[in-house]
Scaffold this active site. Structure first.
Site: not given
Length: 356
Positions: A242, A324, A326
Site C-alpha cells: 500500500c 493488502h 493479508e
C-alpha cells in the site's frame, strides 16, 4: 441525540446521533460489507471520516481479536444503520458517529466530487451551525505531514525472536497487525520499527528483508522511509504494501498522486500482466503510483482504472503490492505474496525459503 454532517459547499445533512462529539476530517467511503472491526482499527484511516456504504454495520458484534491495531483510527463514522454494539464501542473511544442517513447519496457525492472535507456535530443540543463551524476549521488546513507519529510504534518491537525463517525489518508507517501475523505465521522474525527509524538502526539488525508498511495519507510525508529505500536499494531486498509501494516508487524516481476518491473495499479486481489471472483484493488507499519510473516494472494493474497494483524489479530484488495481501477483511487469494517476499532473503535466511 441530534446530529449534523456538513459537507464542502456547506450542504448539511441531518442524522441520528449514535456517539457524541464534534470533529472534522476528509470524508471517504468503503464498499466493504464485512470487516467493520478491521476497517475501524486500520491505521490507514487516521484523521479521516469513514462512511460505510453497506446498510447495516455491526450485525456480528465487536470482538477485539479481529482488531488490526489497539484503537479506532477514523475521526468519525457515518452509516445507514449502526447496531448498539458498534455505537457503544465508538462511544467508549470518543469517536463521533451518526446513522439514519442516505449513504448512497453520500457515496455518490464523493464519487462525483472526490474525497472532501466535512464537519460533524453530535449531541443533545447541537445545531447545523455547529457542524458548519467544524467544516470551517478545515479551510486552509493541509494534510498532517507528521501523521506517521500518530500510527507508528515509538520503539522497536520484535516478534518471533526465535523463529527459523528470515529476519524482516518492518518499517511501521501505520502497519496492520495482520501483516506482522502473516510474516510470523511463516516463521519469520519481525522487527517492527518506528516510521522514522534511521539507516544505522536498521543496519544494526542485519535483517534479510526491508519491508515498508501501509499507512495513512500522502507518501511524500514519510521521508525517513524513503531515505531507507535510497540507502538499502541494491543491497537488501525491499518489499512494500500500500503506502509502502508508493514510498518505494517515489524513492526510486517515480511519481505518486492523490486519487479522486481512492480504493477502499474488499472487492477490487487486480490483473496479473504476466499470467492474465484476475484476483479479488482488499484495498484502502487514497494515493497511487502515477509513474513507477525507470527501475520498476508494473506487473499487476487494477481492472477498473489500470492503476499499478504490483511493482517489481528482479535485478534490485524489489516486490511491492498496492493492495493488502493479508486481506483482513477480505479474500485470501494473494497471501502467497509473503512467501515471495521471504524467498527474496535467499542465502540470508536461517533456513530454505518457504515454498508456495
Amino acid at each position: 441525540m441530534d446530529a449534523y454532517v456538513a459537507l464542502e459547499g456547506e450542504r448539511v445533512i441531518p442524522a441520528r446521533g449514535r456517539a457524541p462529539g464534534r470533529t472534522r476530517g476528509e470524508l471517504v467511503f468503503t464498499t466493504a460489507y464485512t470487516g467493520y472491526e478491521e476497517s475501524l482499527t486500520d491505521p490507514s484511516y487516521e484523521e479521516q471520516v469513514l462512511t460505510f456504504s453497506y446498510p447495516l454495520i455491526g450485525n456480528y458484534g465487536v470482538r477485539d481479536e479481529r482488531f488490526e491495531s489497539e484503537r479506532i483510527h477514523p475521526r468519525a463514522v457515518l452509516a445507514r444503520e449502526l447496531t448498539e454494539d458498534v455505537a457503544e464501542w465508538l462511544t467508549s473511544e470518543d469517536v463521533p458517529a451518526v446513522d439514519h442517513i442516505d449513504t448512497r447519496d453520500v457515496v455518490t457525492n464523493v464519487r462525483e466530487e472526490g474525497a472532501m472535507k466535512c464537519g460533524i456535530a453530535v449531541g443533545p443540543d447541537v445545531t447545523p451551525e455547529d457542524a458548519l463551524d467544524e467544516l470551517a476549521k478545515c479551510k486552509g488546513m493541509s494534510e498532517h505531514v507528521d501523521i506517521g507519529k500518530q500510527v507508528s510504534v515509538s520503539e522497536s518491537v520484535t516478534y518471533n525472536a526465535e523463529g527459523d525463517g528470515p529476519e524482516v525489518a518492518l518499517v511501521d508507517c501505520g502497519a496492520k497487525g495482520s501483516i506482522v501475523e502473516s510474516l510470523v505465521d511463516r516463521d519469520a522474525t519481525v522487527h517492527r520499527l518506528p516510521y522514522d527509524v534511521t539507516a544505522e538502526e536498521v543496519r544494526e539488525l542485519d535483517a534479510d528483508v526491508l519491508f515498508i508498511s501501509n499507512g495513512p495519507g500522502d507518501p511524500k510525508n514519510f521521508e525517513a522511509a524513503a531515505d531507507l529505500v535510497d540507502e538499502f536499494v541494491g543491497d537488501l531486498p525491499l518489499a512494500g504494501i500500500c503506502l509502502g509501494q508508493q514510498v518505494i516508487a517515489g524513492a526510486l524516481g517515480g511519481e505518486t498522486e492523490k486519487m479522486t476518491f481512492g480504493h477502499r473495499g474488499v472487492n477490487q479486481p487486480v490483473k496479473d500482466l504476466r499470467t492474465g489471472q484476475v484476483v479479488m483484493t482488499t484495498q484502502n488507499h487514497g494515493y497511487t503510483v502515477a509513474d513507477p519510473g525507470d527501475q520498476l516494472e508494473v506487473t499487476q494493474i487494477n481492472v477498473n482504472d489500470d492503476t499499478p497494483e504490483g511493482l517489481e524489479s528482479d535485478e534490485l530484488e524489489i516486490l511491492t503490492r498496492q493492495y493488502h495481501p493479508e486481506a483482513n477483511p477480505g479474500p485470501h487469494d494473494t497471501l502467497g505474496f509473503f512467501d515471495d517476499v521471504l524467498a527474496m532473503a535467499g542465502d540470508g535466511s536461517k533456513k530454505p525459503a518457504l515454498a508456495d
